[in-house]
Structure formats: C-alpha cells, structure tokens
Design a protein around this motif. Structure first.
Motif, PDB file in Angstrom:
ATOM      1  N   THR A  85      26.269 -21.860   1.445  1.00 29.99           N
ATOM      2  CA  THR A  85      26.923 -20.578   1.174  1.00 29.99           C
ATOM      3  C   THR A  85      26.378 -19.991  -0.114  1.00 29.99           C
ATOM      4  O   THR A  85      25.724 -20.675  -0.914  1.00 29.99           O
ATOM      5  CB  THR A  85      28.456 -20.725   1.004  1.00 29.99           C
ATOM      6  OG1 THR A  85      28.726 -21.381  -0.249  1.00 29.99           O
ATOM      7  CG2 THR A  85      29.065 -21.522   2.139  1.00 29.99           C
TER       8      THR A  85
ATOM      9  N   ALA B 194      28.818 -10.561  11.418  1.00 30.31           N
ATOM     10  CA  ALA B 194      28.450 -10.428  10.006  1.00 30.31           C
ATOM     11  C   ALA B 194      29.300  -9.330   9.385  1.00 30.31           C
ATOM     12  O   ALA B 194      29.793  -8.430  10.079  1.00 30.31           O
ATOM     13  CB  ALA B 194      26.969 -10.086   9.857  1.00 30.31           C
ATOM     14  N   ASN B 195      29.458  -9.374   8.081  1.00 31.69           N
ATOM     15  CA  ASN B 195      30.257  -8.414   7.342  1.00 31.69           C
ATOM     16  C   ASN B 195      29.399  -7.225   6.944  1.00 31.69           C
ATOM     17  O   ASN B 195      28.687  -7.264   5.937  1.00 31.69           O
ATOM     18  CB  ASN B 195      30.854  -9.085   6.103  1.00 31.69           C
ATOM     19  CG  ASN B 195      31.687  -8.130   5.260  1.00 31.69           C
ATOM     20  OD1 ASN B 195      32.098  -7.076   5.725  1.00 31.69           O
ATOM     21  ND2 ASN B 195      31.939  -8.511   4.018  1.00 31.69           N
TER      22      ASN B 195
ATOM     23  N   THR C 267      33.776  -7.685   0.089  1.00 34.63           N
ATOM     24  CA  THR C 267      33.316  -9.029   0.431  1.00 34.63           C
ATOM     25  C   THR C 267      34.291  -9.775   1.330  1.00 34.63           C
ATOM     26  O   THR C 267      35.497  -9.523   1.335  1.00 34.63           O
ATOM     27  CB  THR C 267      33.101  -9.863  -0.841  1.00 34.63           C
ATOM     28  OG1 THR C 267      34.323  -9.915  -1.598  1.00 34.63           O
ATOM     29  CG2 THR C 267      31.992  -9.279  -1.702  1.00 34.63           C
TER      30      THR C 267
ATOM     31  N   THR D 246      33.050 -17.187   6.351  1.00 37.93           N
ATOM     32  CA  THR D 246      33.519 -16.339   7.445  1.00 37.93           C
ATOM     33  C   THR D 246      32.433 -16.245   8.517  1.00 37.93           C
ATOM     34  O   THR D 246      31.254 -16.382   8.224  1.00 37.93           O
ATOM     35  CB  THR D 246      33.860 -14.941   6.912  1.00 37.93           C
ATOM     36  OG1 THR D 246      34.732 -15.064   5.779  1.00 37.93           O
ATOM     37  CG2 THR D 246      34.558 -14.090   7.961  1.00 37.93           C
ATOM     38  N   TYR D 247      32.822 -15.984   9.756  1.00 38.98           N
ATOM     39  CA  TYR D 247      31.920 -15.913  10.906  1.00 38.98           C
ATOM     40  C   TYR D 247      31.395 -17.325  11.222  1.00 38.98           C
ATOM     41  O   TYR D 247      32.105 -18.294  11.002  1.00 38.98           O
ATOM     42  CB  TYR D 247      30.804 -14.885  10.688  1.00 38.98           C
ATOM     43  CG  TYR D 247      31.347 -13.544  10.246  1.00 38.98           C
ATOM     44  CD1 TYR D 247      32.077 -12.750  11.118  1.00 38.98           C
ATOM     45  CD2 TYR D 247      31.191 -13.109   8.933  1.00 38.98           C
ATOM     46  CE1 TYR D 247      32.616 -11.538  10.708  1.00 38.98           C
ATOM     47  CE2 TYR D 247      31.724 -11.897   8.513  1.00 38.98           C
ATOM     48  CZ  TYR D 247      32.441 -11.121   9.403  1.00 38.98           C
ATOM     49  OH  TYR D 247      32.977  -9.936   8.990  1.00 38.98           O
TER      50      TYR D 247
ATOM     51  N   TRP E 298      25.821 -20.166   6.085  1.00 37.58           N
ATOM     52  CA  TRP E 298      26.795 -19.115   6.362  1.00 37.58           C
ATOM     53  C   TRP E 298      26.339 -17.781   5.765  1.00 37.58           C
ATOM     54  O   TRP E 298      25.887 -17.718   4.617  1.00 37.58           O
ATOM     55  CB  TRP E 298      28.153 -19.470   5.763  1.00 37.58           C
ATOM     56  CG  TRP E 298      28.777 -20.721   6.292  1.00 37.58           C
ATOM     57  CD1 TRP E 298      28.471 -22.009   5.937  1.00 37.58           C
ATOM     58  CD2 TRP E 298      29.833 -20.821   7.249  1.00 37.58           C
ATOM     59  NE1 TRP E 298      29.262 -22.894   6.614  1.00 37.58           N
ATOM     60  CE2 TRP E 298      30.119 -22.192   7.432  1.00 37.58           C
ATOM     61  CE3 TRP E 298      30.573 -19.875   7.968  1.00 37.58           C
ATOM     62  CZ2 TRP E 298      31.103 -22.647   8.297  1.00 37.58           C
ATOM     63  CZ3 TRP E 298      31.557 -20.320   8.834  1.00 37.58           C
ATOM     64  CH2 TRP E 298      31.817 -21.691   9.002  1.00 37.58           C
ATOM     65  N   GLN E 299      26.499 -16.717   6.555  1.00 37.27           N
ATOM     66  CA  GLN E 299      26.366 -15.332   6.095  1.00 37.27           C
ATOM     67  C   GLN E 299      25.080 -15.046   5.335  1.00 37.27           C
ATOM     68  O   GLN E 299      25.102 -14.552   4.209  1.00 37.27           O
ATOM     69  CB  GLN E 299      27.581 -14.947   5.232  1.00 37.27           C
ATOM     70  CG  GLN E 299      28.885 -14.972   6.027  1.00 37.27           C
ATOM     71  CD  GLN E 299      29.932 -14.073   5.456  1.00 37.27           C
ATOM     72  OE1 GLN E 299      29.861 -12.862   5.628  1.00 37.27           O
ATOM     73  NE2 GLN E 299      30.908 -14.635   4.797  1.00 37.27           N
ATOM     74  N   CYS E 300      23.967 -15.356   5.983  1.00 37.34           N
ATOM     75  CA  CYS E 300      22.686 -14.992   5.379  1.00 37.34           C
ATOM     76  C   CYS E 300      22.430 -13.489   5.466  1.00 37.34           C
ATOM     77  O   CYS E 300      21.604 -12.968   4.705  1.00 37.34           O
ATOM     78  CB  CYS E 300      21.550 -15.749   6.063  1.00 37.34           C
ATOM     79  SG  CYS E 300      21.570 -17.525   5.747  1.00 37.34           S
TER      80      CYS E 300
ATOM     81  N   ASN F  84      27.591  -9.169   3.995  1.00 32.99           N
ATOM     82  CA  ASN F  84      28.426  -9.663   2.895  1.00 32.99           C
ATOM     83  C   ASN F  84      27.824  -9.291   1.539  1.00 32.99           C
ATOM     84  O   ASN F  84      28.247  -8.307   0.950  1.00 32.99           O
ATOM     85  CB  ASN F  84      28.709 -11.158   3.004  1.00 32.99           C
ATOM     86  CG  ASN F  84      30.095 -11.501   2.480  1.00 32.99           C
ATOM     87  OD1 ASN F  84      30.978 -10.661   2.418  1.00 32.99           O
ATOM     88  ND2 ASN F  84      30.311 -12.765   2.122  1.00 32.99           N
TER      89      ASN F  84
ATOM     90  N   TYR G 241      27.845  -5.845   2.678  1.00 34.74           N
ATOM     91  CA  TYR G 241      28.962  -5.218   3.385  1.00 34.74           C
ATOM     92  C   TYR G 241      28.808  -3.704   3.493  1.00 34.74           C
ATOM     93  O   TYR G 241      29.567  -3.054   4.214  1.00 34.74           O
ATOM     94  CB  TYR G 241      30.290  -5.575   2.717  1.00 34.74           C
ATOM     95  CG  TYR G 241      30.401  -5.196   1.249  1.00 34.74           C
ATOM     96  CD1 TYR G 241      30.690  -3.897   0.845  1.00 34.74           C
ATOM     97  CD2 TYR G 241      30.243  -6.163   0.253  1.00 34.74           C
ATOM     98  CE1 TYR G 241      30.806  -3.558  -0.490  1.00 34.74           C
ATOM     99  CE2 TYR G 241      30.366  -5.836  -1.093  1.00 34.74           C
ATOM    100  CZ  TYR G 241      30.640  -4.537  -1.465  1.00 34.74           C
ATOM    101  OH  TYR G 241      30.761  -4.208  -2.794  1.00 34.74           O
TER     102      TYR G 241
ATOM    103  N   TYR H 173      20.525  -5.618   7.266  1.00 35.64           N
ATOM    104  CA  TYR H 173      21.216  -6.880   7.543  1.00 35.64           C
ATOM    105  C   TYR H 173      20.416  -7.654   8.593  1.00 35.64           C
ATOM    106  O   TYR H 173      20.910  -8.023   9.643  1.00 35.64           O
ATOM    107  CB  TYR H 173      22.669  -6.630   7.987  1.00 35.64           C
ATOM    108  CG  TYR H 173      22.839  -5.678   9.141  1.00 35.64           C
ATOM    109  CD1 TYR H 173      22.997  -6.145  10.442  1.00 35.64           C
ATOM    110  CD2 TYR H 173      22.837  -4.307   8.915  1.00 35.64           C
ATOM    111  CE1 TYR H 173      23.154  -5.264  11.511  1.00 35.64           C
ATOM    112  CE2 TYR H 173      22.985  -3.419   9.974  1.00 35.64           C
ATOM    113  CZ  TYR H 173      23.145  -3.902  11.265  1.00 35.64           C
ATOM    114  OH  TYR H 173      23.282  -3.025  12.316  1.00 35.64           O
TER     115      TYR H 173
END
Length: 295
Positions: free
Chosen positions: A56, A184-185, A204, A209-210, A218-220, A223, A261, A271
């Motif tokens: 993360t 994804a955010n 954020t 998350t996800y 996570w979340q590459c 966000n 985000y 993204y």
C-alpha cells in the motif's frame, strides 16, 4: 510473489511488502489512451531485478510514526501552505489563497499540510488508514531514509502495478473502471464541480479499498499519485537502458505515477498503468503520496 508479514523494520516501517520477482515487461502505453506530452511511448521491453515493494501507499498512521520518531517537519509545514482541491477545503476564508493558473480547482490554502489535509478546520480523525498526502518528493525521501528504504524507480513502479499482466491498461486488465462495480477511486460525475460520490469518496479512500492486483498491491491507480525516484523527461523512453533503468540523469521535475481521486475521462485519464505525470520535488498537494521499495 510472496507477501511479507508485518514486521518492525528499521525506523518503524511496518507496511507489508510484496516480493516482486525479476522479469521483463513491455513498458509504456499499448492502449492508445496516452497523453502525447507525457512521453508514454515508444513501447519498449525493460528487465527489472527482483525487489520488495509496499503493498500500500504510506498511510497517515505510518507517516505519524515517522514524525513522532524524528520530529520531521514537512515542506508544506515549512512553507505554511499547500494545494487543496476546491471542494475539499476546510479552512477560514482568510486562509484561502489564489487558484492555480490553468487549474482553477486547485487553491493554495494556508495551514494545509499532511495532518490538516483540507486546511486549519480539518484533521486526520477517521483517516489514519488513508494515504498520507501533502508530502513532497523531498519529504518522501526523508521518510525512506528513516525507514531504510527508497522510492521506486519508474520501471519498478510500472512493473509492480501491472501485477503480471503485460500490455494491459489497468492493474486488473482492460475492463472499464466501473465494470461490475468500482475498481479504483476516481472522479464520478461532472469534473470539477459535481462528484456524485458513487464510490463513497470525495477525496482519498483507505489504502486497502477495492482489490489488490496480481502481485498483492492495493490501489496502484486512482486514490493518490505516487512519487517515483526518477527525473522526468517526455523523451526518456527513446533512450532508456533496457535493464533496471534509473531514469534521466538530469532534469528538475520528478515522476508521479498512478493518477488520483481527481482523474476522470473528461479531464485526466491517467489512472492507467503506463500514465505519467511530474512536478517539482518541493511541490505538495492533496492528491499525492508514495510507497517504498528495497532490494
């Protein structure tokens, strides 16, 4: 790929790390969605040695341990202000400075920093597991020195973000970000005025998350943007070494990867695994953080 358990590394860095095997991948944009000025082409094969990367981004709780241990003062705190998205401002009117040229949704806000992401009227309450933001490249490097780690090279970051899926647009493949539920955010609605909050987040989201990618990261994408070690050049890929490229030897700007985000097809479609951005190493904003690596 092996996920290392939480352990108290030198400096107190306790984020789980994924062991990424050495390998070769095709770096750059294969989707055609590239931004011409960003230098996402030519496509080129790159070989990276094995390394370990945080699963993360560094969270507010993680960064707080660093500050508590060292007394470190971020550059936003030293300067007395940072860049905040207009809908996220939580500050007295007197603290709101002018907007950025060309991006009027960004405002300089006095008192905005990592512990006050919206300004003086904000705090980290309920955000301990969110990514730390308002950290500059220099701040991220200071954290790395304390943790006994470093920032990823741009090649390491993209290889890890792809999660073993070569030439794919996103860490999960080529499916749209909202196909079967949000992956994804990013921004939902009409940027920059209206966010419908379909995923529940204006800014954020918690770092876990996800779903993680094939390497357990996570979340590459979405966000927060993530600082990389490399200097930025839009022509870097034309002359990059084929093994463990370190980035250009000269240049003022540093690379950011992954989008945030605020990304939306109508404004910023970055993204994606191959997308690139840049900023000066002393710039801080409410949508950029980092994760760390080691050999």
């Amino acid at each position: 790929m092996v996920i290392a358990p939480r352990s108290r590394a030198r400096g107190g860095h306790t984020i789980e790390q994924a062991s990424i095997p050495a390998g070769t991948f095709v770096m750059g944009d294969a989707s055609g969605d590239r931004n011409p000025a960003d230098g996402e082409v030519p496509l080129h094969a790159v070989t990276v040695s094995d390394f370990r990367i945080d699963t993360t981004t560094v969270s507010n709780d993680d960064f707080a341990r660093f500050v508590d241990d060292t007394g470190y003062v971020t550059e936003a705190e030293q300067y007395g202000f940072s860049a905040v998205f207009h809908l996220a401002i939580a500050a007295p009117d007197a603290d709101i400075m002018g907007s950025a040229v060309g991006t009027p949704w960004w405002h300089g806000v006095r008192g905005a920093d990592w512990a006050h992401p919206g300004g003086a009227h904000s705090s980290l309450a309920g955000r301990g597991d969110h990514p730390v933001v308002h950290v500059t490249w220099n701040d991220a490097r200071a954290y790395c020195a304390w943790a006994g780690r470093r920032l990823p090279t741009e090649a390491e970051w993209e290889y890890a973000a792809r999660g073993g899926l070569d030439r794919k647009t996103f860490p999960w493949g080529d499916e749209a970000v909202d196909d079967g539920g949000w992956r994804a955010n990013i921004w939902q609605g009409s940027f920059p005025a209206t966010n419908t909050l379909e995923d529940g987040f204006l800014t954020t989201a918690p770092v876990r998350t996800y779903s993680p990618n094939g390497f357990g990261l996570w979340q590459c994408v979405g966000n927060v943007w993530e600082w990389c070690d490399d200097r930025f050049s839009s022509r870097a890929y034309a002359a990059t070494p084929v093994t463990d490229p370190p980035g250009p030897p000269m240049g003022e700007l540093r690379v950011l990867r992954g989008g945030s985000y605020l990304c939306h097809d109508s404004y910023c479609n970055r993204y994606r695994n191959s997308a690139r951005s840049r900023n000066t190493p002393d710039s801080s904003m409410g949508n950029a953080g980092f994760r760390t690596v080691s050999r």
